[in-house]
Design a protein around this motif. Structure first.
Motif, short mmCIF file in Angstrom:
data_model
loop_
_atom_site.label_atom_id
_atom_site.label_comp_id
_atom_site.label_asym_id
_atom_site.label_seq_id
_atom_site.Cartn_x
_atom_site.Cartn_y
_atom_site.Cartn_z
N ASP A 1 4.98 44.56 -82.88
CA ASP A 1 3.96 45.77 -82.88
C ASP A 1 3.58 46.00 -81.29
O ASP A 1 2.99 47.02 -81.32
N ILE A 2 4.00 45.41 -80.58
CA ILE A 2 3.79 45.44 -78.98
C ILE A 2 4.93 46.06 -78.34
O ILE A 2 6.12 45.57 -78.47
N SER A 3 4.56 47.14 -77.70
CA SER A 3 5.43 47.63 -76.70
C SER A 3 5.32 46.88 -75.15
O SER A 3 4.29 46.75 -74.96
N CYS A 4 6.50 47.03 -74.50
CA CYS A 4 6.57 46.31 -73.15
C CYS A 4 7.09 47.14 -72.07
O CYS A 4 7.95 47.97 -72.45
N TRP A 5 6.39 47.12 -70.95
CA TRP A 5 7.00 48.08 -69.68
C TRP A 5 6.67 47.25 -68.64
O TRP A 5 5.80 46.59 -68.35
N GLN A 6 7.85 47.34 -67.79
CA GLN A 6 7.73 46.69 -66.27
C GLN A 6 8.34 47.30 -65.40
O GLN A 6 9.46 48.21 -65.64
N THR A 7 7.79 47.27 -64.17
CA THR A 7 8.53 47.68 -63.01
C THR A 7 8.29 47.09 -61.83
O THR A 7 7.21 46.42 -61.67
N GLN A 8 9.05 47.13 -60.83
CA GLN A 8 8.71 46.48 -59.48
C GLN A 8 8.60 47.49 -58.50
O GLN A 8 9.63 48.43 -58.22
N LEU A 9 7.41 47.67 -57.75
CA LEU A 9 7.45 48.65 -56.99
C LEU A 9 7.93 48.66 -55.66
O LEU A 9 8.40 47.29 -55.34
N ASP A 10 7.72 49.56 -54.61
CA ASP A 10 8.60 49.20 -53.32
C ASP A 10 7.81 48.45 -52.49
O ASP A 10 8.38 47.70 -51.64
N GLY A 11 6.63 48.01 -52.71
CA GLY A 11 6.02 47.08 -51.94
C GLY A 11 6.13 45.57 -52.36
O GLY A 11 5.72 44.65 -51.81
N GLY A 12 6.91 45.55 -53.48
CA GLY A 12 7.35 44.19 -53.97
C GLY A 12 6.62 43.96 -55.32
O GLY A 12 7.03 42.89 -55.96
N GLN A 13 5.42 44.28 -55.53
CA GLN A 13 4.53 43.84 -56.52
C GLN A 13 5.28 44.25 -58.04
O GLN A 13 5.86 45.51 -58.10
N ILE A 14 5.25 43.36 -58.90
CA ILE A 14 5.55 43.79 -60.40
C ILE A 14 4.46 44.02 -61.08
O ILE A 14 3.41 43.31 -61.16
N ILE A 15 4.45 45.03 -61.87
CA ILE A 15 3.46 45.52 -62.82
C ILE A 15 4.12 45.53 -64.27
O ILE A 15 5.17 46.03 -64.40
N SER A 16 3.35 44.98 -65.00
CA SER A 16 3.66 44.89 -66.49
C SER A 16 2.73 45.44 -67.25
O SER A 16 1.66 45.23 -66.99
N LEU A 17 2.91 45.88 -68.52
CA LEU A 17 2.00 46.70 -69.29
C LEU A 17 2.64 46.11 -70.81
O LEU A 17 3.63 45.96 -71.15
N CYS A 18 1.43 45.90 -71.49
CA CYS A 18 1.55 45.72 -73.03
C CYS A 18 0.66 46.63 -73.78
O CYS A 18 -0.56 46.62 -73.42
N TYR A 19 1.02 47.17 -74.87
CA TYR A 19 0.28 48.24 -75.58
C TYR A 19 0.69 48.35 -77.05
O TYR A 19 2.18 48.01 -77.44
N LYS A 20 -0.05 48.58 -77.88
CA LYS A 20 0.51 48.81 -79.19
C LYS A 20 1.66 50.02 -79.43
O LYS A 20 1.51 50.94 -78.78
N ASP A 21 2.49 49.62 -80.12
CA ASP A 21 3.83 50.56 -80.31
C ASP A 21 3.54 51.93 -80.60
O ASP A 21 2.80 52.10 -81.86
N THR A 22 3.75 52.91 -79.84
CA THR A 22 3.28 54.27 -80.27
C THR A 22 4.85 55.04 -79.94
O THR A 22 4.85 56.19 -80.04
N GLY A 23 5.60 54.46 -79.49
CA GLY A 23 7.00 55.15 -79.21
C GLY A 23 6.89 56.01 -78.00
O GLY A 23 7.85 56.94 -77.85
N GLU A 24 5.74 56.15 -77.27
CA GLU A 24 5.62 57.04 -76.00
C GLU A 24 6.05 56.37 -74.65
O GLU A 24 5.79 55.20 -74.69
N PRO A 25 6.65 57.06 -73.73
CA PRO A 25 6.79 56.67 -72.54
C PRO A 25 5.54 56.37 -71.71
O PRO A 25 4.42 57.01 -71.93
#
Length: 208
Positions: A173-197
């Motif tokens: 039931d958890i959605s995950c999202w991740q990106t690496q920024l131009d500065g090199g930092q990795i950002i990760s997100l966890c949230y209840k699945d809503t099917g939204e970007p």
């Protein structure tokens, strides 16, 4: 839709406590910006001190606005604040040194197997460890289960065909999202699945 407001910062102090205070201040400013532009709520730093409360696990919340969920993170050179209509957790790290013992303490057998496949150089080891670590931290912050939880009791998998998207959590039931920024930092997100970007906004450069 989950929103992430983020901002780079340059430390203006030399002492560690002063830098942490600057990080905290930057995170609070992102919270103020997001509350204003997403929800029409106008607060200043003094207001936040008065209205924010903390859950038993220490996570701050707005008791007068239970429909607003947010979470703040910061790391070297970066602060970020996530917003959503359901519980959300965000974590950011700049890949670098980590204690090797954390691999077996934090990662499941499947995660370790994938980690070993992907990490053939030191820089790749650091990147992939923090890809997993930030997801683990984001999950803990989203769920409110506390920092003493067994980090191997839940796991993440990456679809190599769709990387960096296509991240799955063992808690379905958890959605995950991740990106690496131009500065090199990795950002990760966890949230209840809503099917939204996820919408990510650089407060340093974007008009918001």
């Amino acid at each position: 839709m989950p929103y992430i407001y983020y901002s780079y910062y340059t430390p203006i102090f030399k002492s560690i406590p002063a830098i942490h205070a600057q990080e905290h201040q930057t995170g609070r400013q992102l919270l103020i910006n997001g509350l204003k532009h997403l929800y029409g709520l106008c607060y200043d730093f003094h207001d936040l001190d008065q209205i924010l409360k903390k859950e038993t696990n220490g996570k701050p919340f707005l008791p007068d606005h239970p429909e607003i969920h947010f979470n703040i993170t910061h790391c070297d050179g970066l602060a970020a604040c996530a917003f959503h209509s359901r519980p959300i957790g965000i974590d950011a790290e700049l890949p670098g040194y980590f204690a090797p013992i954390l691999i077996n303490k934090a990662l499941s057998k499947e995660e370790i197997h994938f980690f070993r496949q992907m990490a053939s150089t030191l820089s790749q080891e650091q990147e992939w460890f923090f890809r997993f670590w930030t997801l683990k931290e984001a999950f803990v912050k989203q769920s409110g289960i506390g920092v003493d939880t067994n980090l191997k009791s839940f796991s993440f998998s990456f679809d190599q065909q769709t990387f960096p998207s296509g991240i799955s959590c063992s808690k379905t039931d958890i959605s995950c999202w991740q990106t690496q920024l131009d500065g090199g930092q990795i950002i990760s997100l966890c949230y209840k699945d809503t099917g939204e970007p996820v919408k990510i906004i650089n407060v340093s450069t974007d008009a918001i």
